[in-house]
Design a protein around this motif. Sequence first.
Motif, PDB file in Angstrom:
ATOM      1  N   VAL A 185       0.870  -1.172   0.000  1.00  0.00           N
ATOM      2  CA  VAL A 185       0.000   0.000   0.000  1.00  0.00           C
ATOM      3  C   VAL A 185       0.910   1.225   0.000  1.00  0.00           C
ATOM      4  N   ARG A 210      -1.281   5.440  -7.350  1.00  0.00           N
ATOM      5  CA  ARG A 210      -0.662   5.171  -6.050  1.00  0.00           C
ATOM      6  C   ARG A 210      -1.615   4.217  -5.344  1.00  0.00           C
ATOM      7  N   LYS A 270      -3.920   2.642  -3.024  1.00  0.00           N
ATOM      8  CA  LYS A 270      -4.658   3.067  -1.831  1.00  0.00           C
ATOM      9  C   LYS A 270      -5.000   1.883  -0.946  1.00  0.00           C
ATOM     10  N   GLY A 325      -6.741   2.426  -6.594  1.00  0.00           N
ATOM     11  CA  GLY A 325      -5.960   3.648  -6.652  1.00  0.00           C
ATOM     12  C   GLY A 325      -5.417   3.971  -8.028  1.00  0.00           C
TER      13      GLY A 325
END
Length: 195
Positions: free
Chosen positions: A110, A122, A124, A147
């Motif tokens: 993560v 990115r 999440k 993400g």
Amino acid sequence: KHAKAAGVCTIIAMNKMDLRSANPERLKQQLQEHDVMVEDWGGDIGCVPVSAETGEGIDALLERILLEAEMLELKANPNKGANGFVVEAQMEPGMGPTASVLVKEGTLKVGDSVTCGPYWGRIKALISDQGTKVRSAGPSTAVKVLGLTNVPGAGDEFQVMTSDKEAKGVSEEMQAEERAANLQGGASAPKKMSL
């Protein structure tokens, strides 16, 4: 044919062996007709009878997979940035673009910045195949990734990048190349037709 062309190890799981009409010998004969020789018939390809409904033979199949992996000395380094492949992807209500990925090497965490096909993001959240949130996923692990900026295609590669800036740059470059190829392909089609 694809497995033979790729030169990879093949294991055959003969499903529905719980049915009365199941005939494993007939299946082996059909495989032989396609030049697939199972071990029982003097070949080198493992063949395991299973039943997805009753679970019969699943342990034998898993043992066979572990045996083949051990014989081939398959190893992956978990101490590097992850890479792997998208198994499936979709737009999910409340989650946005999601991708179920299989980690080939490294550990996916993560907060990692990734490129996934021509898109980036990115991470999440990571959701395991059991539906629980996890903090990381090592080699040979399947997880759902949240993400991403858009929905990648099945079979697309993903790779962890050092920063959001690098991931976004690589993504934009890939998208620009894809657009240029599409424009060039569209522009060249009429020329070819007129010749």
